[in-house]
Scaffold this motif. Sequence first.
Motif, PDB file in Angstrom:
ATOM      1  N   GLU A  53      14.753  38.587  -4.081  1.00  0.00           N
ATOM      2  CA  GLU A  53      15.654  37.435  -3.963  1.00  0.00           C
ATOM      3  C   GLU A  53      15.303  36.586  -2.743  1.00  0.00           C
ATOM      4  O   GLU A  53      15.338  35.342  -2.790  1.00  0.00           O
ATOM      5  N   GLU A  54      14.940  37.230  -1.635  1.00  0.00           N
ATOM      6  CA  GLU A  54      14.556  36.492  -0.430  1.00  0.00           C
ATOM      7  C   GLU A  54      13.275  35.706  -0.651  1.00  0.00           C
ATOM      8  O   GLU A  54      13.129  34.567  -0.186  1.00  0.00           O
ATOM      9  N   VAL A  68      11.490  42.794   2.667  1.00  0.00           N
ATOM     10  CA  VAL A  68      11.716  41.492   2.039  1.00  0.00           C
ATOM     11  C   VAL A  68      12.034  41.731   0.573  1.00  0.00           C
ATOM     12  O   VAL A  68      11.213  42.284  -0.161  1.00  0.00           O
ATOM     13  N   THR A  69      13.207  41.329   0.142  1.00  0.00           N
ATOM     14  CA  THR A  69      13.589  41.534  -1.248  1.00  0.00           C
ATOM     15  C   THR A  69      13.028  40.424  -2.135  1.00  0.00           C
ATOM     16  O   THR A  69      12.595  39.378  -1.657  1.00  0.00           O
ATOM     17  N   ALA A  87      14.054  32.680  -2.564  1.00  0.00           N
ATOM     18  CA  ALA A  87      14.737  31.691  -1.716  1.00  0.00           C
ATOM     19  C   ALA A  87      13.740  30.980  -0.802  1.00  0.00           C
ATOM     20  O   ALA A  87      13.821  29.763  -0.599  1.00  0.00           O
ATOM     21  N   ILE A  88      12.789  31.736  -0.247  1.00  0.00           N
ATOM     22  CA  ILE A  88      11.768  31.136   0.614  1.00  0.00           C
ATOM     23  C   ILE A  88      10.927  30.142  -0.180  1.00  0.00           C
ATOM     24  O   ILE A  88      10.623  29.037   0.285  1.00  0.00           O
TER      25      ILE A  88
END
Length: 215
Positions: free
Chosen positions: A63-64, A60-61, A67-68
Amino acid sequence: MTDDELDSLVRVAALLDLDTHLVTGRTNSYRIATESLQLDADLTVCFTGDGATRADGTEVTREELHAIAARHGLRPVDSVTAKGCQLLVAVDAATLSGKAKSAHKFRIPIATVDDFLAATATGRPLPVGVLDHHGVACVCERCGDSWTASRRGRVCRECRRSPAGAATRHAKSTPVPASESSVDTLVCAECSRTWHRGRTRGRRPHRCPECAGAA
């Protein structure tokens, strides 16, 4: 771990010339209270650490994660401040990163990435850890007394008010054992620190070895 127990450990660390961060870093896990936090809309969250993985092993980056958080109405922020951050999410909840230290200082809850992903997926409250002891451990460089404060200090309030009384209090707080009756306790006239040396004839020095060496 109670405040009194932490205070005792900090005092011992100072006498051994150890950084008090060594004490707080090793004892944080015993002073963290477990709570739960509802991820309400507009809650500000900061992320720290890299290499987080999902249960299936996929990475999981950062950025992710941002976003979440945004999809669930949360507001990602880049730094941990007293008023600008309400939650810190880390790969390791026991991390001693700069952001984690700030979170402990401001009593901001810390959660793991795994728990954060589970909470956002299910809507359940997020398990978090909050450092139960608030403040920074400080040790007075003049008298050896220890206390806690919102920011680190080098000299206690009593020594700032009455430098002459610091030497007396420090001498009383570090008595010489009976088995070392042949040892003199000396007080430096410059820094008010005490030190011990074998009892000998002649004049006693008025400055500690550190001050004498710096001259």
